[in-house]
Design a protein around this motif. Sequence first.
Motif, mmCIF file in Angstrom:
data_model
loop_
_atom_site.group_PDB
_atom_site.id
_atom_site.type_symbol
_atom_site.label_atom_id
_atom_site.label_comp_id
_atom_site.label_asym_id
_atom_site.label_seq_id
_atom_site.Cartn_x
_atom_site.Cartn_y
_atom_site.Cartn_z
ATOM 1 N N VAL A 85 -3.499 2.279 0.020
ATOM 2 C CA VAL A 85 -4.154 0.729 -0.371
ATOM 3 C C VAL A 85 -3.111 -0.274 0.295
ATOM 4 C CG1 VAL A 85 -4.040 -0.869 -2.357
ATOM 5 C CG2 VAL A 85 -4.804 1.649 -2.726
ATOM 6 N N THR A 86 -1.949 0.079 0.796
ATOM 7 C CA THR A 86 -1.130 -0.651 1.307
ATOM 8 C C THR A 86 -1.806 -1.120 2.676
ATOM 9 O OG1 THR A 86 0.918 0.212 0.120
ATOM 10 C CG2 THR A 86 1.152 -1.098 2.338
ATOM 11 N N VAL A 87 -1.998 -0.126 3.355
ATOM 12 C CA VAL A 87 -2.527 -0.364 4.817
ATOM 13 C C VAL A 87 -4.012 -0.974 4.870
ATOM 14 C CG1 VAL A 87 -3.561 0.873 6.922
ATOM 15 C CG2 VAL A 87 -1.434 1.659 5.735
ATOM 16 N N ALA A 88 -4.688 -0.723 3.751
ATOM 17 C CA ALA A 88 -6.100 -1.185 3.662
ATOM 18 C C ALA A 88 -5.754 -2.751 3.540
ATOM 19 C CB ALA A 88 -6.965 -0.602 2.418
ATOM 20 N N ALA A 89 -4.823 -3.099 2.612
ATOM 21 C CA ALA A 89 -4.500 -4.680 2.164
ATOM 22 C C ALA A 89 -3.838 -5.277 3.235
ATOM 23 C CB ALA A 89 -3.811 -4.508 0.927
ATOM 24 N N SER A 90 -3.277 -4.640 4.277
ATOM 25 C CA SER A 90 -2.464 -5.201 5.346
ATOM 26 C C SER A 90 -3.367 -5.964 6.375
ATOM 27 C CB SER A 90 -1.689 -4.321 5.613
ATOM 28 O OG SER A 90 -2.180 -3.571 6.940
ATOM 29 N N LYS A 91 -2.675 -6.947 6.866
ATOM 30 C CA LYS A 91 -3.221 -7.923 7.980
ATOM 31 C C LYS A 91 -2.876 -7.119 9.276
ATOM 32 C CE LYS A 91 -3.214 -12.957 7.475
ATOM 33 N NZ LYS A 91 -2.325 -13.671 6.926
ATOM 34 N N GLU A 92 -2.075 -6.228 9.286
ATOM 35 C CA GLU A 92 -1.715 -5.676 10.521
ATOM 36 C C GLU A 92 -2.788 -4.267 10.700
ATOM 37 O OE1 GLU A 92 0.437 -5.839 7.928
ATOM 38 O OE2 GLU A 92 1.684 -7.447 8.767
ATOM 39 N N ALA A 93 -3.371 -3.961 9.677
ATOM 40 C CA ALA A 93 -4.259 -3.123 9.873
ATOM 41 C C ALA A 93 -5.583 -3.543 10.543
ATOM 42 C CB ALA A 93 -4.540 -2.058 8.900
ATOM 43 N N ILE A 94 -5.732 -4.546 10.773
ATOM 44 C CA ILE A 94 -7.130 -5.209 10.985
ATOM 45 C C ILE A 94 -7.353 -4.947 12.503
ATOM 46 C CG2 ILE A 94 -8.302 -7.579 11.291
ATOM 47 C CD1 ILE A 94 -6.883 -8.446 8.963
ATOM 48 N N GLY A 95 -8.474 -4.522 12.603
ATOM 49 C CA GLY A 95 -8.797 -4.324 14.100
ATOM 50 C C GLY A 95 -8.174 -2.917 14.828
ATOM 51 N N GLN A 96 -7.228 -1.918 14.007
ATOM 52 C CA GLN A 96 -6.694 -0.817 14.354
ATOM 53 C C GLN A 96 -7.576 0.296 14.522
ATOM 54 O OE1 GLN A 96 -3.735 -0.682 15.608
ATOM 55 N NE2 GLN A 96 -2.669 -2.380 15.112
ATOM 56 N N GLY A 97 -8.751 0.198 13.958
ATOM 57 C CA GLY A 97 -9.732 1.340 13.704
ATOM 58 C C GLY A 97 -9.553 2.101 12.247
ATOM 59 N N VAL A 98 -10.330 3.001 12.133
ATOM 60 C CA VAL A 98 -10.040 3.737 11.102
ATOM 61 C C VAL A 98 -8.928 4.506 11.131
ATOM 62 C CG1 VAL A 98 -11.058 5.769 9.563
ATOM 63 C CG2 VAL A 98 -12.787 4.087 10.621
ATOM 64 N N THR A 99 -8.050 4.422 9.852
ATOM 65 C CA THR A 99 -6.514 5.240 10.074
ATOM 66 C C THR A 99 -6.664 6.122 8.703
ATOM 67 O OG1 THR A 99 -5.777 3.124 8.585
ATOM 68 C CG2 THR A 99 -5.306 2.942 10.943
ATOM 69 N N VAL A 100 -5.770 6.835 8.743
ATOM 70 C CA VAL A 100 -5.506 7.956 7.887
ATOM 71 C C VAL A 100 -3.835 7.878 7.637
ATOM 72 C CG1 VAL A 100 -5.212 10.440 7.396
ATOM 73 C CG2 VAL A 100 -7.000 9.492 8.657
#
Length: 373
Positions: free
Chosen positions: A181-196
């Motif tokens: 949830v932290t990653v899904a809510a973060s600006k930093e994860a935008i455009g990084q592709g699907v993460t795990v």
Amino acid sequence: MFSCRSGAALHLRGAIFALALAGGFGAAPLGAREMPESGTAAAVKKPNVVILATGGTIAGAGADAANSATYTAAKVPVDKLIAAVPQVNTIANVRGEQVFQIASESFTDAQLVQLGKRVSQLLKQDDVDGIVITHGTDTLEETAFFLDLVVKSDKPIVVVGSMRPGTAISADGALNLLDAVTVAASKEAIGQGVTVTMNDYIQSGRDVNKRTNIVPSAFYSQWGPLGMVVEGKTYFFRSLTKRHNMSSEFDIDQIDSLPLVGIVYGSGNMIPGVYDAEVQAGAKAIVNAGTGNGSVPGYLVDKLKDIRSKGTLVIRSSRVPDGFVLRNAEQPDDKYDWVVAHDLNPAKAKVLAAVALTKTTDTKELQRIFWEY
Ligand SMILES: NC(=O)CC[C@H](N)C(=O)O
């Protein structure tokens, strides 16, 4: 230049501490998407994250707390998963949807397409900022790569599982979910592709593989994780250079089914009839999970040439987890019109082949796709 002993640094640290105290327990963590408008916690607009639950061990339950490996997967419904980790509500406005309730080895292509379409549909909504998918770990790497290839959105998509059910001592699911949830809510994860998010790491869904069957540190990428997530904050150190999501030429909105792709596992003393069985079952491509650098036994070369000449694609991958298969090394791929899977393991090569075959059967195009994704 920016020493911890400098006055400026001390002043900054003091200000951050004061802000944290003012925010109290309910303050949004630093990783939340929106910054405070007036400096108070109440002014923080939390991102909206949807959790799509599909089953797996993260929704598993065992008879005893000592059962870390013996339990039933896919038992706990999404609302209970969310209720067990109330800390997610400090990070985002979270709501859940139960898409499936299955162990991930039971995923079919039809379910993969259904999930992809739902993710795409949700991410088109202005009131959805990120998606978390709870998933069994056995085929998590396939689903993550599939979504990476076909969902046309820059918004974060995080696939998460656990190695121990929530009923076990030292269960890992709650922290993995909070991190997701932290990653899904973060600006930093935008455009990084699907993460795990597993075991505190942020892995690329394209690269990551499950490497061990039991322990929480089961997920690994030979190219390293993208970063870490710690106490409600993301730390990214790398980016995915391969085409994905917005830069992908594939779009789940245009895909309604996937062509059948088979895998044959390489070993000594192989059974040639296995290839014929896959072709007869309708495989449009066979991923050869060859030994070493995708090597093919001499007694099977004619069989694979024959299969190719009759229309089935041959894709050389390797059963060796790391490294990558080189074109025209071990076998003359140009001459036989075969494709190499580059660094993708056989399961991921199967996903990319199926997606690519929705657009082309041209081997030059397919090879380009295997270099680029
Ligand atoms: N750790 C797990 O999630 C494995 C459970 C099950 N085999 C699944 O993949 O759903």
